[in-house]
Design a protein around this motif. Structure first.
Motif, PDB file in Angstrom:
ATOM      1  N   ASN A  64       0.814  -1.207   0.000  1.00  0.00           N
ATOM      2  CA  ASN A  64       0.000   0.000   0.000  1.00  0.00           C
ATOM      3  C   ASN A  64       0.853   1.265   0.000  1.00  0.00           C
ATOM      4  OD1 ASN A  64      -2.559   0.971  -0.270  1.00  0.00           O
ATOM      5  ND2 ASN A  64      -2.801   1.360   1.925  1.00  0.00           N
ATOM      6  N   GLU A  65       1.973   1.194  -0.680  1.00  0.00           N
ATOM      7  CA  GLU A  65       2.914   2.312  -0.661  1.00  0.00           C
ATOM      8  C   GLU A  65       3.575   2.389  -2.033  1.00  0.00           C
ATOM      9  OE1 GLU A  65       6.677   3.280   2.072  1.00  0.00           O
ATOM     10  OE2 GLU A  65       5.130   2.059   3.044  1.00  0.00           O
ATOM     11  N   ILE A  66       3.578   3.584  -2.630  1.00  0.00           N
ATOM     12  CA  ILE A  66       4.215   3.724  -3.934  1.00  0.00           C
ATOM     13  C   ILE A  66       5.154   4.927  -3.914  1.00  0.00           C
ATOM     14  CG2 ILE A  66       2.226   5.028  -4.846  1.00  0.00           C
ATOM     15  CD1 ILE A  66       2.898   3.705  -7.600  1.00  0.00           C
ATOM     16  N   SER A  67       6.318   4.794  -4.563  1.00  0.00           N
ATOM     17  CA  SER A  67       7.290   5.884  -4.578  1.00  0.00           C
ATOM     18  C   SER A  67       7.407   6.502  -5.969  1.00  0.00           C
ATOM     19  CB  SER A  67       8.672   5.365  -4.182  1.00  0.00           C
ATOM     20  OG  SER A  67       8.655   4.952  -2.851  1.00  0.00           O
ATOM     21  N   TRP A  68       7.264   7.809  -6.016  1.00  0.00           N
ATOM     22  CA  TRP A  68       7.406   8.546  -7.274  1.00  0.00           C
ATOM     23  C   TRP A  68       8.630   9.455  -7.195  1.00  0.00           C
ATOM     24  CZ3 TRP A  68       4.224   8.591 -11.703  1.00  0.00           C
ATOM     25  CH2 TRP A  68       3.048   7.819 -11.613  1.00  0.00           C
ATOM     26  N   GLY A  69       9.400   9.484  -8.258  1.00  0.00           N
ATOM     27  CA  GLY A  69      10.502  10.432  -8.350  1.00  0.00           C
ATOM     28  C   GLY A  69       9.999  11.732  -8.951  1.00  0.00           C
ATOM     29  N   VAL A  70      10.165  12.826  -8.199  1.00  0.00           N
ATOM     30  CA  VAL A  70       9.674  14.135  -8.642  1.00  0.00           C
ATOM     31  C   VAL A  70      10.777  15.162  -8.416  1.00  0.00           C
ATOM     32  CG1 VAL A  70       7.901  15.902  -8.251  1.00  0.00           C
ATOM     33  CG2 VAL A  70       7.294  13.500  -8.056  1.00  0.00           C
ATOM     34  N   GLN A 123      -6.599   5.302  -0.281  1.00  0.00           N
ATOM     35  CA  GLN A 123      -5.815   5.158   0.954  1.00  0.00           C
ATOM     36  C   GLN A 123      -4.346   4.853   0.672  1.00  0.00           C
ATOM     37  OE1 GLN A 123      -7.966   3.110  -0.247  1.00  0.00           O
ATOM     38  NE2 GLN A 123      -6.737   1.270  -0.536  1.00  0.00           N
ATOM     39  N   VAL A 124      -3.954   4.733  -0.599  1.00  0.00           N
ATOM     40  CA  VAL A 124      -2.559   4.396  -0.897  1.00  0.00           C
ATOM     41  C   VAL A 124      -1.635   5.538  -0.457  1.00  0.00           C
ATOM     42  CG1 VAL A 124      -2.563   5.353  -3.240  1.00  0.00           C
ATOM     43  CG2 VAL A 124      -1.007   3.493  -2.667  1.00  0.00           C
ATOM     44  N   GLN A 125      -0.488   5.125   0.094  1.00  0.00           N
ATOM     45  CA  GLN A 125       0.457   6.149   0.545  1.00  0.00           C
ATOM     46  C   GLN A 125       1.421   6.490  -0.594  1.00  0.00           C
ATOM     47  OE1 GLN A 125       2.798   5.156   4.041  1.00  0.00           O
ATOM     48  NE2 GLN A 125       4.137   6.893   3.566  1.00  0.00           N
ATOM     49  N   VAL A 126       1.450   7.774  -0.980  1.00  0.00           N
ATOM     50  CA  VAL A 126       2.292   8.188  -2.096  1.00  0.00           C
ATOM     51  C   VAL A 126       3.565   8.842  -1.547  1.00  0.00           C
ATOM     52  CG1 VAL A 126       2.399   9.576  -4.195  1.00  0.00           C
ATOM     53  CG2 VAL A 126       0.236   8.556  -3.480  1.00  0.00           C
ATOM     54  N   ASN A 127       4.705   8.178  -1.737  1.00  0.00           N
ATOM     55  CA  ASN A 127       5.982   8.771  -1.301  1.00  0.00           C
ATOM     56  C   ASN A 127       6.566   9.590  -2.435  1.00  0.00           C
ATOM     57  OD1 ASN A 127       5.819   7.349   1.086  1.00  0.00           O
ATOM     58  ND2 ASN A 127       6.920   5.590   0.226  1.00  0.00           N
ATOM     59  N   ILE A 128       6.881  10.838  -2.137  1.00  0.00           N
ATOM     60  CA  ILE A 128       7.492  11.694  -3.152  1.00  0.00           C
ATOM     61  C   ILE A 128       9.000  11.740  -2.887  1.00  0.00           C
ATOM     62  CG2 ILE A 128       7.597  14.034  -4.079  1.00  0.00           C
ATOM     63  CD1 ILE A 128       5.015  12.563  -4.767  1.00  0.00           C
ATOM     64  N   VAL A 129       9.775  11.163  -3.790  1.00  0.00           N
ATOM     65  CA  VAL A 129      11.226  11.141  -3.634  1.00  0.00           C
ATOM     66  C   VAL A 129      11.830  12.219  -4.538  1.00  0.00           C
ATOM     67  CG1 VAL A 129      13.310   9.741  -3.905  1.00  0.00           C
ATOM     68  CG2 VAL A 129      11.160   8.660  -3.212  1.00  0.00           C
ATOM     69  N   PRO A 130      12.539  13.204  -3.955  1.00  0.00           N
ATOM     70  CA  PRO A 130      13.137  14.236  -4.800  1.00  0.00           C
ATOM     71  C   PRO A 130      14.215  13.667  -5.728  1.00  0.00           C
ATOM     72  CG  PRO A 130      13.086  14.944  -2.511  1.00  0.00           C
ATOM     73  CD  PRO A 130      12.746  13.482  -2.533  1.00  0.00           C
ATOM     74  N   VAL A 131      14.163  14.056  -6.997  1.00  0.00           N
ATOM     75  CA  VAL A 131      15.187  13.613  -7.959  1.00  0.00           C
ATOM     76  C   VAL A 131      15.685  14.821  -8.740  1.00  0.00           C
ATOM     77  CG1 VAL A 131      14.108  11.347  -8.239  1.00  0.00           C
ATOM     78  CG2 VAL A 131      13.503  13.186  -9.806  1.00  0.00           C
ATOM     79  N   THR A 132      16.805  14.674  -9.403  1.00  0.00           N
ATOM     80  CA  THR A 132      17.264  15.697 -10.344  1.00  0.00           C
ATOM     81  C   THR A 132      17.273  15.091 -11.734  1.00  0.00           C
ATOM     82  OG1 THR A 132      19.588  15.076 -10.226  1.00  0.00           O
ATOM     83  CG2 THR A 132      18.809  16.652  -8.592  1.00  0.00           C
ATOM     84  N   SER A 133      17.490  15.946 -12.741  1.00  0.00           N
ATOM     85  CA  SER A 133      17.534  15.447 -14.114  1.00  0.00           C
ATOM     86  C   SER A 133      18.582  14.362 -14.248  1.00  0.00           C
ATOM     87  CB  SER A 133      17.895  16.584 -15.071  1.00  0.00           C
ATOM     88  OG  SER A 133      16.965  17.608 -14.967  1.00  0.00           O
ATOM     89  N   LEU A 193      15.143   5.250 -11.138  1.00  0.00           N
ATOM     90  CA  LEU A 193      14.046   4.406 -11.609  1.00  0.00           C
ATOM     91  C   LEU A 193      14.588   3.018 -11.961  1.00  0.00           C
ATOM     92  CD1 LEU A 193      11.063   4.120 -12.518  1.00  0.00           C
ATOM     93  CD2 LEU A 193      11.817   4.767 -14.793  1.00  0.00           C
ATOM     94  N   LYS A 194      15.645   3.007 -12.759  1.00  0.00           N
ATOM     95  CA  LYS A 194      16.169   1.725 -13.233  1.00  0.00           C
ATOM     96  C   LYS A 194      16.707   0.869 -12.098  1.00  0.00           C
ATOM     97  CE  LYS A 194      18.097   0.889 -16.955  1.00  0.00           C
ATOM     98  NZ  LYS A 194      17.691   0.414 -18.266  1.00  0.00           N
ATOM     99  N   ASN A 195      17.278   1.522 -11.074  1.00  0.00           N
ATOM    100  CA  ASN A 195      17.815   0.751  -9.957  1.00  0.00           C
ATOM    101  C   ASN A 195      16.761   0.416  -8.911  1.00  0.00           C
ATOM    102  OD1 ASN A 195      20.279   0.837 -11.149  1.00  0.00           O
ATOM    103  ND2 ASN A 195      21.057   2.506  -9.889  1.00  0.00           N
ATOM    104  N   GLY A 196      15.560   0.895  -9.132  1.00  0.00           N
ATOM    105  CA  GLY A 196      14.478   0.500  -8.238  1.00  0.00           C
ATOM    106  C   GLY A 196      14.313   1.364  -7.001  1.00  0.00           C
ATOM    107  N   ASN A 197      14.979   2.537  -6.941  1.00  0.00           N
ATOM    108  CA  ASN A 197      14.758   3.421  -5.790  1.00  0.00           C
ATOM    109  C   ASN A 197      13.351   4.011  -5.814  1.00  0.00           C
ATOM    110  OD1 ASN A 197      17.686   3.274  -6.147  1.00  0.00           O
ATOM    111  ND2 ASN A 197      17.766   4.738  -4.467  1.00  0.00           N
ATOM    112  N   VAL A 198      12.811   4.191  -7.036  1.00  0.00           N
ATOM    113  CA  VAL A 198      11.439   4.691  -7.154  1.00  0.00           C
ATOM    114  C   VAL A 198      10.679   3.776  -8.116  1.00  0.00           C
ATOM    115  CG1 VAL A 198      12.024   7.103  -6.690  1.00  0.00           C
ATOM    116  CG2 VAL A 198      12.039   6.274  -9.039  1.00  0.00           C
ATOM    117  N   ASP A 199       9.330   3.795  -7.991  1.00  0.00           N
ATOM    118  CA  ASP A 199       8.511   2.944  -8.845  1.00  0.00           C
ATOM    119  C   ASP A 199       8.209   3.603 -10.179  1.00  0.00           C
ATOM    120  OD1 ASP A 199       8.143   0.816  -6.958  1.00  0.00           O
ATOM    121  OD2 ASP A 199       6.911   2.217  -5.810  1.00  0.00           O
ATOM    122  N   ALA A 200       8.152   4.940 -10.174  1.00  0.00           N
ATOM    123  CA  ALA A 200       7.816   5.648 -11.402  1.00  0.00           C
ATOM    124  C   ALA A 200       8.318   7.080 -11.295  1.00  0.00           C
ATOM    125  CB  ALA A 200       6.311   5.633 -11.634  1.00  0.00           C
TER     126      ALA A 200
END
Lengths: 218, 275, 218
Positions: free
Chosen positions: B42-48, B84-94, B101-108
């Motif tokens: 119930n947890e998803i990580s997005w790179g933003v 109810q899903v928990q959205v984790n926002i992971v800060p990324v740079t260009s 993403l490729k190494n799996g630190n974030v889902d999308a």
């Protein structure tokens, strides 16, 4: 890993060159500044001692990144236009000079105080005694730690990557963003760093051991 | 003493082999099915991005990243996995986002990521959710009026790992390109005169120029930069779900609401919105 | 002047101190972990267990001679891919700092123990102490006294080095300052002043503490 090295050899060599020149220039600069401030710190004149101590304490206790970024983005706005390489090298110089000042001070103080007094009572001035008697002996004591400072400089010069300084780490980041091969690239670049730093730090350890066994005045 | 030494060796060998076993057990995160895992945890990580006004900017007030990309990522996640899903926002740079993403630190990724043929070999893209275009930002009164003025001797600041750096290499091969780690550093470098112009997507530059009236965007856009959400190769099911969710939020007005929230007061952004 | 007053608004200072808290938090955990690991590794290296000490020594030398920045990148990007562990920036920074600083500390601890006269060990052993007893009661207390200054300056380095983790967007002091001046460039100089003062305060306090500690040990 091999393909990273072969495909991007030209970029990596260019990066290596920048890394080495920044480190060498900073070593030279910080040696000069470091020795001056070391002499300040042990000087018999109180104002000089105070200035020396303030300088050393400030730059030993502030991160290199803060100093380097200051030269990259603040100084050009108010003082003079300098590029990433220059700003990074100046930052490295100032940062390292504080450590070298400490090393040199410790080296000088480890030379027997009696020698200074003997030289002075033989009619030498303070500066003469320092220049002819104390410093030559101190040099041998400080060469291994200075060599280690150079190793630190090569490692620390990676701060140029923050300043578009075109050093090895900067090139590594660009390679990563174009190939997306993170592990391979950082392993390959790590190897290149080790080629620069490992031999030198082993040499310094050897010198340290060898000279430690001999009397200081040989 | 000999026995103690042997014991020590044994201890260390056990530790070392334990580590090796751990390493071997490790399941490649990037290749686990995202749909299954997120449903379980119930947890998803997005790179933003965290330094790009309007799209993803860290708020000094709350310490949270806020922007168009954050809201799109949240809306898409809720559409797929429920409110109810928990959205984790992971800060990324260009520079870091594709590796993360490729190494799996974030889902999308929802990180102003342009859909390009080269990137399509590395990631799956959703349909376009925003249309940006590359532009130039200069200090007001600069001699540089368009990308044509980036001649020999000029220095252009760009973001490490961004598509705009690749584009400007083609459009202005004579100019020297300085690549900085993130947009905030790049803008600081432009202000310090480290470069004559800064290039990035108009969407990113408008946000920066809004901070400082001494800087302006010149020459219009010289490329098309359609943004897509980035998903790992092999995640076809998740990819389909994301595309479907995008269609749903476009149809039910959520997308329009998010657009209005972030770009409602900004002129010249109508072109970016996907109809 | 107005810039300074605006820059140090309650909101900005609150944000800056949030960053400072992450710096301290990451540093303290890394200091504790790297001290424990560094002590074990340094000891293993000192006692010269066949092969093991050699391997440990070599790995320590490898890590010591790499730029920390590279290790940070590697831990953040490389580990999830190779080990299948998802590290957030805080964990990645702690792991990277711990790996790097344990190697540095291991070397300090090894040479610290080695600097205590070998004759003392033999004397203690011949008086009926076991190896470990002699180490614990005779050698280590003396070695510790000599090790305190270099260990603490290594801790100071760790606090400063944690600023490099801004590159992986660890929300620490440096990064938060960058966010603030990134959103309003008038705050650039005030933020650099704040960075210098805050880092200096922590590091200076830490080094003074060590001096007091070293005196008490004597």
């Amino acid at each position: 890993m091999i393909t990273i090295l072969t495909d991007h050899w030209a970029d990596l060599v260019a990066g290596l060159r920048i890394t080495l020149s920044a480190s060498l220039l900073a070593l030279l600069g910080s040696l000069i500044i470091g020795v001056i401030f070391a002499l300040f710190v042990i000087s018999p004149l109180k104002p000089l001692r105070v200035i020396g101590n303030i300088y050393v304490e400030i730059f030993r206790n502030i991160p290199l990144l803060v100093v380097a970024l200051f030269f990259y983005i603040v100084i050009p706005q108010f003082v003079v236009q300098i590029d990433g390489f220059t700003a990074g090298t100046i930052g490295l110089t100032i940062y390292t000079s504080a450590f070298i000042a400490e090393t040199v001070r410790a080296g000088i103080e480890s030379v027997d105080i009696g020698q200074m007094e003997a030289a002075r009572s033989n009619g030498m001035t303070y500066l003469q005694a320092m220049g002819y008697i104390v410093l030559p002996q101190a040099i041998k004591i400080v060469i291994p730690p200075l060599g280690n400072q150079f190793v630190n400089l090569v490692k620390n010069s990676s701060v140029l990557a923050f300043l578009a300084g075109f050093d090895l780490m900067y090139q590594a980041n660009l390679i990563v963003s174009s190939t997306l091969k993170t592990t391979d690239t950082y392993l390959a670049v790590g190897l290149l760093y080790l080629l620069m730093t490992m031999p030198l730090s082993y040499l310094m350890r050897y010198l340290e051991k060898r000279w430690a066994k001999q009397p200081a005045n040989d | 003493m000999q026995r103690k030494k042997k014991k020590l060796i044994a201890l260390w060998l056990t530790l070392a082999s334990l580590l090796l076993v751990l390493a071997g057990c490790g399941d490649d995160l990037a290749s686990q099915d995202v749909l299954t895992r997120v449903k379980a945890s119930n947890e998803i990580s997005w790179g933003v991005k965290s330094d790009t006004r309007l799209f993803g900017l860290m708020s000094i007030k709350t310490g949270k990243v806020e922007g168009f990309d954050v809201d799109i990522a949240t809306a898409v996640s809720k559409e797929i996995f429920g409110d109810q899903v928990q959205v984790n926002i992971v800060p990324v740079t260009s520079n870091t986002r594709m590796s993360l993403l490729k190494n799996g630190n974030v889902d999308a990724l929802a990180s102003t990521l342009t859909i390009t043929p080269e990137r399509k070999k590395e990631v799956l893209f959703s349909e376009v959710y925003f249309n940006a275009g590359q532009a130039l930002m200069v200090k007001k009164g600069s001699q540089i009026k368009s990308v044509k003025d980036l001649t020999k001797g000029t220095k252009v600041i760009g973001l490490q790992g961004s598509n705009s750096v690749e584009n400007v290499k083609k459009a202005a091969p004579e100019a020297k390109i300085l690549q900085l780690p993130d947009a905030a550093q790049a803008f600081a470098a432009l202000k310090s005169g480290q470069g004559d112009a800064m290039t990035s997507d108009n969407a990113i530059l408008y946000g920066l120029a809004a901070d400082d009236s001494d800087y302006e965007i010149v020459g219009g856009t010289f490329t098309k930069e359609p943004y897509g959400l980035g998903i790992n190769l092999g995640q076809e099911k998740f990819h389909q779900a994301v595309d479907q969710a995008l269609q749903t939020i476009e149809a039910d007005g959520t997308y329009a609401k998010i657009v209005k929230k972030w770009f409602g007061k900004i002129d010249g952004f109508d072109g970016g919105v996907v109809k | 002047m107005q810039n300074f007053i605006d820059a140090y608004s309650w909101l900005n200072m609150h944000f800056l101190f949030e960053g400072l808290w992450v710096t301290i938090y990451v540093s303290v955990i890394s200091v504790v972990l790297s001290f424990i690991i560094g002590a074990i590794l340094g000891f293993v290296r000192y006692v010269k267990v066949k092969y093991l000490s050699m391997i440990v020594g070599f790995v320590i030398d490898l890590i010591r001679n790499l730029p920390l920045l590279l290790i940070i990148f590697f831990m953040y990007f490389g580990l999830p891919g190779t080990l299948g562990i998802r590290l957030n920036t805080v964990t990645a920074a702690i792991v990277a700092l711990t790996v790097f600083e344990s190697a540095m500390l291991a070397e300090i601890i090894r040479s610290g123990i080695a600097s205590v006269d070998h004759g003392q060990m033999e004397a203690a052993r011949s008086n009926g102490m076991t190896y470990l007893q002699a180490m614990w009661y005779i050698i280590l207390p003396q070695a510790l006294r000599r090790m305190v200054p270099p260990i603490v300056s290594q801790f100071v380095s760790l606090v400063k080095d944690s600023s490099l983790a801004t590159i992986i967007l660890l929300p620490e002091l440096m990064y938060h300052a960058q966010i603030i001046y990134g959103q309003n460039s008038n705050y650039m100089i005030p933020m650099f002043v704040a960075l210098a003062v805050l880092y200096f305060a922590i590091c200076f306090l830490l080094s003074r503490l060590s001096r007091a500690l070293a005196k008490r040990l004597k």
